[in-house]
Design a protein around this motif. Structure first.
Motif, PDB file in Angstrom:
ATOM      1  N   LEU A  20      -0.736 -18.123  17.244  1.00 53.74           N
ATOM      2  CA  LEU A  20      -1.798 -19.128  17.316  1.00 53.74           C
ATOM      3  C   LEU A  20      -2.668 -18.926  18.554  1.00 53.74           C
ATOM      4  CD1 LEU A  20       0.008 -22.420  16.211  1.00 53.74           C
ATOM      5  CD2 LEU A  20      -1.678 -21.081  14.947  1.00 53.74           C
ATOM      6  N   LEU A  21      -2.038 -18.609  19.671  1.00 56.60           N
ATOM      7  CA  LEU A  21      -2.802 -18.387  20.903  1.00 56.60           C
ATOM      8  C   LEU A  21      -3.690 -17.159  20.773  1.00 56.60           C
ATOM      9  CD1 LEU A  21       0.083 -19.223  23.367  1.00 56.60           C
ATOM     10  CD2 LEU A  21      -2.071 -20.495  23.151  1.00 56.60           C
ATOM     11  N   SER A  22      -3.193 -16.156  20.063  1.00 57.53           N
ATOM     12  CA  SER A  22      -3.997 -14.957  19.846  1.00 57.53           C
ATOM     13  C   SER A  22      -5.233 -15.273  19.002  1.00 57.53           C
ATOM     14  CB  SER A  22      -3.139 -13.885  19.160  1.00 57.53           C
ATOM     15  OG  SER A  22      -3.904 -12.722  18.952  1.00 57.53           O
ATOM     16  N   THR A  23      -5.059 -16.068  17.957  1.00 52.21           N
ATOM     17  CA  THR A  23      -6.225 -16.446  17.150  1.00 52.21           C
ATOM     18  C   THR A  23      -7.185 -17.298  17.973  1.00 52.21           C
ATOM     19  OG1 THR A  23      -5.136 -18.408  16.256  1.00 52.21           O
ATOM     20  CG2 THR A  23      -4.968 -16.388  14.967  1.00 52.21           C
ATOM     21  N   GLN A  24      -6.637 -18.082  18.907  1.00 47.83           N
ATOM     22  CA  GLN A  24      -7.475 -18.878  19.799  1.00 47.83           C
ATOM     23  C   GLN A  24      -8.326 -17.973  20.680  1.00 47.83           C
ATOM     24  OE1 GLN A  24      -5.386 -22.023  21.878  1.00 47.83           O
ATOM     25  NE2 GLN A  24      -6.646 -21.690  23.660  1.00 47.83           N
ATOM     26  N   ASP A  49      -1.993 -13.117  30.546  1.00 46.85           N
ATOM     27  CA  ASP A  49      -2.169 -11.662  30.427  1.00 46.85           C
ATOM     28  C   ASP A  49      -3.070 -11.323  29.237  1.00 46.85           C
ATOM     29  OD1 ASP A  49      -0.543 -11.292  32.599  1.00 46.85           O
ATOM     30  OD2 ASP A  49       1.232 -10.718  31.428  1.00 46.85           O
ATOM     31  N   ALA A  50      -2.824 -11.973  28.088  1.00 47.24           N
ATOM     32  CA  ALA A  50      -3.625 -11.697  26.889  1.00 47.24           C
ATOM     33  C   ALA A  50      -5.084 -12.091  27.100  1.00 47.24           C
ATOM     34  CB  ALA A  50      -3.037 -12.431  25.685  1.00 47.24           C
ATOM     35  N   ALA A  51      -5.315 -13.218  27.786  1.00 44.47           N
ATOM     36  CA  ALA A  51      -6.690 -13.644  28.058  1.00 44.47           C
ATOM     37  C   ALA A  51      -7.395 -12.646  28.970  1.00 44.47           C
ATOM     38  CB  ALA A  51      -6.686 -15.037  28.676  1.00 44.47           C
ATOM     39  N   ALA A  52      -6.671 -12.120  29.967  1.00 49.64           N
ATOM     40  CA  ALA A  52      -7.272 -11.138  30.881  1.00 49.64           C
ATOM     41  C   ALA A  52      -7.625  -9.859  30.124  1.00 49.64           C
ATOM     42  CB  ALA A  52      -6.307 -10.844  32.027  1.00 49.64           C
ATOM     43  N   ILE A  53      -6.737  -9.418  29.245  1.00 48.01           N
ATOM     44  CA  ILE A  53      -6.995  -8.196  28.458  1.00 48.01           C
ATOM     45  C   ILE A  53      -8.193  -8.421  27.534  1.00 48.01           C
ATOM     46  CG2 ILE A  53      -6.073  -6.750  26.608  1.00 48.01           C
ATOM     47  CD1 ILE A  53      -3.287  -7.159  27.976  1.00 48.01           C
ATOM     48  N   THR A  54      -8.260  -9.590  26.915  1.00 42.69           N
ATOM     49  CA  THR A  54      -9.373  -9.906  26.015  1.00 42.69           C
ATOM     50  C   THR A  54     -10.700  -9.906  26.768  1.00 42.69           C
ATOM     51  OG1 THR A  54      -7.925 -11.230  24.610  1.00 42.69           O
ATOM     52  CG2 THR A  54     -10.278 -11.648  24.421  1.00 42.69           C
ATOM     53  N   ARG A  55     -10.713 -10.523  27.956  1.00 36.37           N
ATOM     54  CA  ARG A  55     -11.942 -10.535  28.769  1.00 36.37           C
ATOM     55  C   ARG A  55     -12.364  -9.126  29.137  1.00 36.37           C
ATOM     56  NH1 ARG A  55      -9.708 -15.048  31.188  1.00 36.37           N
ATOM     57  NH2 ARG A  55      -8.761 -13.779  32.791  1.00 36.37           N
ATOM     58  N   ARG A  56     -11.387  -8.312  29.563  1.00 38.11           N
ATOM     59  CA  ARG A  56     -11.680  -6.934  29.959  1.00 38.11           C
ATOM     60  C   ARG A  56     -12.245  -6.140  28.772  1.00 38.11           C
ATOM     61  NH1 ARG A  56      -6.553  -4.991  31.972  1.00 38.11           N
ATOM     62  NH2 ARG A  56      -6.478  -6.959  33.044  1.00 38.11           N
ATOM     63  N   ALA A  57     -11.648  -6.320  27.595  1.00 39.56           N
ATOM     64  CA  ALA A  57     -12.116  -5.601  26.402  1.00 39.56           C
ATOM     65  C   ALA A  57     -13.533  -6.024  26.041  1.00 39.56           C
ATOM     66  CB  ALA A  57     -11.173  -5.866  25.225  1.00 39.56           C
ATOM     67  N   ARG A  58     -13.821  -7.313  26.132  1.00 35.68           N
ATOM     68  CA  ARG A  58     -15.176  -7.788  25.801  1.00 35.68           C
ATOM     69  C   ARG A  58     -16.201  -7.260  26.797  1.00 35.68           C
ATOM     70  NH1 ARG A  58     -13.299 -13.782  24.185  1.00 35.68           N
ATOM     71  NH2 ARG A  58     -12.718 -13.293  22.052  1.00 35.68           N
ATOM     72  N   MET A  59     -15.840  -7.238  28.076  1.00 37.82           N
ATOM     73  CA  MET A  59     -16.772  -6.737  29.086  1.00 37.82           C
ATOM     74  C   MET A  59     -17.033  -5.246  28.872  1.00 37.82           C
ATOM     75  SD  MET A  59     -17.772  -9.282  30.711  1.00 37.82           S
ATOM     76  CE  MET A  59     -18.718  -8.454  31.950  1.00 37.82           C
ATOM     77  N   THR A  60     -16.000  -4.506  28.478  1.00 38.25           N
ATOM     78  CA  THR A  60     -16.167  -3.083  28.212  1.00 38.25           C
ATOM     79  C   THR A  60     -17.098  -2.877  27.022  1.00 38.25           C
ATOM     80  OG1 THR A  60     -13.972  -2.620  29.080  1.00 38.25           O
ATOM     81  CG2 THR A  60     -14.940  -0.960  27.638  1.00 38.25           C
ATOM     82  N   LEU A  61     -16.933  -3.692  25.979  1.00 41.84           N
ATOM     83  CA  LEU A  61     -17.799  -3.570  24.804  1.00 41.84           C
ATOM     84  C   LEU A  61     -19.244  -3.865  25.170  1.00 41.84           C
ATOM     85  CD1 LEU A  61     -15.645  -5.234  22.016  1.00 41.84           C
ATOM     86  CD2 LEU A  61     -16.351  -2.841  22.152  1.00 41.84           C
ATOM     87  N   VAL A  62     -19.459  -4.900  25.976  1.00 40.14           N
ATOM     88  CA  VAL A  62     -20.822  -5.263  26.379  1.00 40.14           C
ATOM     89  C   VAL A  62     -21.420  -4.161  27.244  1.00 40.14           C
ATOM     90  CG1 VAL A  62     -22.143  -6.859  27.811  1.00 40.14           C
ATOM     91  CG2 VAL A  62     -20.474  -7.738  26.189  1.00 40.14           C
ATOM     92  N   ARG A  63     -20.632  -3.660  28.194  1.00 41.18           N
ATOM     93  CA  ARG A  63     -21.127  -2.645  29.117  1.00 41.18           C
ATOM     94  C   ARG A  63     -21.466  -1.340  28.388  1.00 41.18           C
ATOM     95  NH1 ARG A  63     -16.647  -1.005  32.417  1.00 41.18           N
ATOM     96  NH2 ARG A  63     -16.456   0.562  30.832  1.00 41.18           N
TER      97      ARG A  63
END
Ligand code: ZN
Length: 85
Positions: A9-13, A42-56
């Protein structure tokens, strides 16, 4: 419900695909479960990092699209078809 199900559930969030009722329940679980809280952080940090990489790393095609629109329709393709007739 076990921690594995809460983490689903947290992952879908994190993906923005959770239902409103699930969000509050999952957040309540985080306040009572240190293991899931650490997993979520940890999952939120990884998600943020992945999104920033996609944007960059994404390619901005705005200028190319605007230039093509400003140039008008590409008529040379029609000329080519007429030549084949
Ligand atoms: Zn848990």
């Amino acid at each position: 419900m076990g921690c594995a199900r809460w983490r689903e559930l947290l992952s879908t969030q994190l993906d923005g695909e959770d239902a409103p009722g699930e969000r509050e329940a999952a957040q309540r679980h985080l306040t009572s479960c240190d293991t899931c809280r650490r997993w979520y952080d940890d999952a939120a940090a990884i998600t943020r990092r992945a999104r920033m990489t996609l944007v960059r790393d994404s390619v901005d095609v705005t200028e190319g699209v605007l230039a093509a629109l400003a140039a008008g329709p590409r008529r040379h393709r029609w000329w080519g078809l007429r030549a084949l007739r």
